[in-house]
Write a protein that holds these residues in place. Structure first.
Motif, PDB file in Angstrom:
ATOM      1  N   GLU A  31       0.828  -1.208   0.000  1.00 31.32           N
ATOM      2  CA  GLU A  31       0.000   0.000   0.000  1.00 31.32           C
ATOM      3  C   GLU A  31       0.862   1.258   0.000  1.00 31.32           C
ATOM      4  O   GLU A  31       0.537   2.235  -0.662  1.00 31.32           O
ATOM      5  N   HIS A  32       1.962   1.227   0.740  1.00 36.08           N
ATOM      6  CA  HIS A  32       2.862   2.377   0.767  1.00 36.08           C
ATOM      7  C   HIS A  32       3.466   2.617  -0.609  1.00 36.08           C
ATOM      8  O   HIS A  32       3.542   3.752  -1.078  1.00 36.08           O
ATOM      9  N   ARG A  33       3.918   1.553  -1.281  1.00 35.98           N
ATOM     10  CA  ARG A  33       4.473   1.693  -2.630  1.00 35.98           C
ATOM     11  C   ARG A  33       3.419   2.213  -3.604  1.00 35.98           C
ATOM     12  O   ARG A  33       3.707   3.060  -4.441  1.00 35.98           O
ATOM     13  N   LYS A  34       2.216   1.717  -3.479  1.00 39.70           N
ATOM     14  CA  LYS A  34       1.122   2.158  -4.347  1.00 39.70           C
ATOM     15  C   LYS A  34       0.856   3.645  -4.127  1.00 39.70           C
ATOM     16  O   LYS A  34       0.711   4.416  -5.075  1.00 39.70           O
ATOM     17  N   TRP A  35       0.776   4.060  -2.861  1.00 38.73           N
ATOM     18  CA  TRP A  35       0.548   5.468  -2.543  1.00 38.73           C
ATOM     19  C   TRP A  35       1.674   6.340  -3.107  1.00 38.73           C
ATOM     20  O   TRP A  35       1.420   7.386  -3.701  1.00 38.73           O
ATOM     21  N   ALA A  36       2.919   5.920  -2.913  1.00 39.87           N
ATOM     22  CA  ALA A  36       4.059   6.706  -3.380  1.00 39.87           C
ATOM     23  C   ALA A  36       4.041   6.836  -4.901  1.00 39.87           C
ATOM     24  O   ALA A  36       4.281   7.920  -5.446  1.00 39.87           O
ATOM     25  N   ARG A  37       3.749   5.747  -5.593  1.00 44.52           N
ATOM     26  CA  ARG A  37       3.705   5.793  -7.058  1.00 44.52           C
ATOM     27  C   ARG A  37       2.585   6.711  -7.542  1.00 44.52           C
ATOM     28  O   ARG A  37       2.769   7.509  -8.457  1.00 44.52           O
ATOM     29  N   GLU A  38       1.413   6.616  -6.926  1.00 44.22           N
ATOM     30  CA  GLU A  38       0.297   7.482  -7.319  1.00 44.22           C
ATOM     31  C   GLU A  38       0.603   8.946  -7.020  1.00 44.22           C
ATOM     32  O   GLU A  38       0.305   9.829  -7.830  1.00 44.22           O
ATOM     33  N   SER A  39       1.203   9.215  -5.882  1.00 41.68           N
ATOM     34  CA  SER A  39       1.566  10.592  -5.524  1.00 41.68           C
ATOM     35  C   SER A  39       2.608  11.142  -6.481  1.00 41.68           C
ATOM     36  O   SER A  39       2.531  12.305  -6.896  1.00 41.68           O
ATOM     37  N   LEU A  40       3.576  10.319  -6.833  1.00 41.67           N
ATOM     38  CA  LEU A  40       4.613  10.730  -7.778  1.00 41.67           C
ATOM     39  C   LEU A  40       3.997  11.039  -9.139  1.00 41.67           C
ATOM     40  O   LEU A  40       4.300  12.068  -9.753  1.00 41.67           O
ATOM     41  N   THR A  41       3.118  10.168  -9.601  1.00 39.43           N
ATOM     42  CA  THR A  41       2.452  10.388 -10.884  1.00 39.43           C
ATOM     43  C   THR A  41       1.654  11.686 -10.854  1.00 39.43           C
ATOM     44  O   THR A  41       1.726  12.488 -11.800  1.00 39.43           O
ATOM     45  N   ASP A  42       0.906  11.909  -9.796  1.00 38.32           N
ATOM     46  CA  ASP A  42       0.112  13.136  -9.677  1.00 38.32           C
ATOM     47  C   ASP A  42       1.003  14.374  -9.711  1.00 38.32           C
ATOM     48  O   ASP A  42       0.674  15.374 -10.361  1.00 38.32           O
ATOM     49  N   ALA A  43       2.125  14.327  -9.017  1.00 35.72           N
ATOM     50  CA  ALA A  43       3.038  15.477  -8.990  1.00 35.72           C
ATOM     51  C   ALA A  43       3.643  15.721 -10.371  1.00 35.72           C
ATOM     52  O   ALA A  43       3.744  16.865 -10.816  1.00 35.72           O
ATOM     53  N   PHE A  44       4.050  14.652 -11.064  1.00 34.37           N
ATOM     54  CA  PHE A  44       4.590  14.813 -12.420  1.00 34.37           C
ATOM     55  C   PHE A  44       3.558  15.438 -13.345  1.00 34.37           C
ATOM     56  O   PHE A  44       3.856  16.372 -14.093  1.00 34.37           O
ATOM     57  N   VAL A  45       2.353  14.908 -13.320  1.00 33.50           N
ATOM     58  CA  VAL A  45       1.303  15.405 -14.214  1.00 33.50           C
ATOM     59  C   VAL A  45       1.013  16.872 -13.931  1.00 33.50           C
ATOM     60  O   VAL A  45       0.946  17.691 -14.851  1.00 33.50           O
ATOM     61  N   ALA A  46       0.839  17.226 -12.677  1.00 23.01           N
ATOM     62  CA  ALA A  46       0.539  18.616 -12.330  1.00 23.01           C
ATOM     63  C   ALA A  46       1.686  19.543 -12.713  1.00 23.01           C
ATOM     64  O   ALA A  46       1.464  20.654 -13.212  1.00 23.01           O
ATOM     65  N   PHE A  47       2.917  19.108 -12.485  1.00 16.12           N
ATOM     66  CA  PHE A  47       4.093  19.910 -12.836  1.00 16.12           C
ATOM     67  C   PHE A  47       4.141  20.160 -14.349  1.00 16.12           C
ATOM     68  O   PHE A  47       4.311  21.292 -14.804  1.00 16.12           O
ATOM     69  N   LEU A  48       3.948  19.103 -15.125  1.00 15.92           N
ATOM     70  CA  LEU A  48       4.013  19.240 -16.581  1.00 15.92           C
ATOM     71  C   LEU A  48       2.819  20.020 -17.140  1.00 15.92           C
ATOM     72  O   LEU A  48       2.983  20.825 -18.064  1.00 15.92           O
ATOM     73  N   GLU A  49       1.639  19.817 -16.576  1.00 21.32           N
ATOM     74  CA  GLU A  49       0.478  20.587 -17.033  1.00 21.32           C
ATOM     75  C   GLU A  49       0.688  22.079 -16.797  1.00 21.32           C
ATOM     76  O   GLU A  49       0.363  22.900 -17.659  1.00 21.32           O
ATOM     77  N   ALA A  50       1.228  22.424 -15.647  1.00 17.40           N
ATOM     78  CA  ALA A  50       1.503  23.836 -15.362  1.00 17.40           C
ATOM     79  C   ALA A  50       2.561  24.385 -16.319  1.00 17.40           C
ATOM     80  O   ALA A  50       2.463  25.528 -16.770  1.00 17.40           O
TER      81      ALA A  50
END
Length: 142
Positions: A31-50
């Motif tokens: 669950e921790h790995r899943k959370w970290a991967r999802e959080s990382l993906t969200d941060a990448f997407v938001a960074f690139l969209e901006a």
């Protein structure tokens, strides 16, 4: 407690407890790995969209009009915020690529309209591709 059924009950209870502990530990890690991967993906997407939105504002401003600095600055601030999240979740390679892109976006915003702005936007686009490649490596994607 000397008969076989009592010993079997104790062994079953101990086995059940061990299974529960192992399952909880492994499940928690998963669950921790899943959370970290999802959080990382969200941060990448938001960074690139901006980043893309910032470039669009800078690129689409006609040379004879002033740049909407407030809107551009809002997207730049979002990039900085997401880069802070990436600092918590990503490798040094990703952070370096992100910081380089952030600097490129600032240069594009400050460039004079015309050729200088077009070159600054092209540099930002190349830097953005480097961030995407670093993000894919970070997440183990092809």
């Amino acid at each position: 407690m000397g008969d076989a059924s009592a010993w079997a009950a104790w062994v079953a209870a101990a086995t059940s407890l061990a299974t529960l502990i192992v399952t909880t530990v492994i499940g928690g890690r998963r669950e921790h790995r899943k959370w970290a991967r999802e959080s990382l993906t969200d941060a990448f997407v938001a960074f690139l969209e901006a980043s893309w939105a910032h470039s669009d504002i800078v690129r689409d401003t006609p040379a004879e009009h002033p740049l909407n600095v407030d809107t551009a600055q809002a997207f730049y601030a979002e990039m900085r915020s997401q880069l802070t999240r990436l600092r918590l979740l990503a490798s040094e390679e990703v952070l370096q690529a992100g910081e380089d892109l952030l600097r490129c976006q600032r240069a594009a915003q400050e460039a004079l309209p015309g050729l200088a702005r077009q070159e600054a936007l092209a540099t930002a686009a190349r830097s953005r591709r480097i961030v995407v490649a670093a993000a894919k490596r970070e997440m183990g994607l092809p």
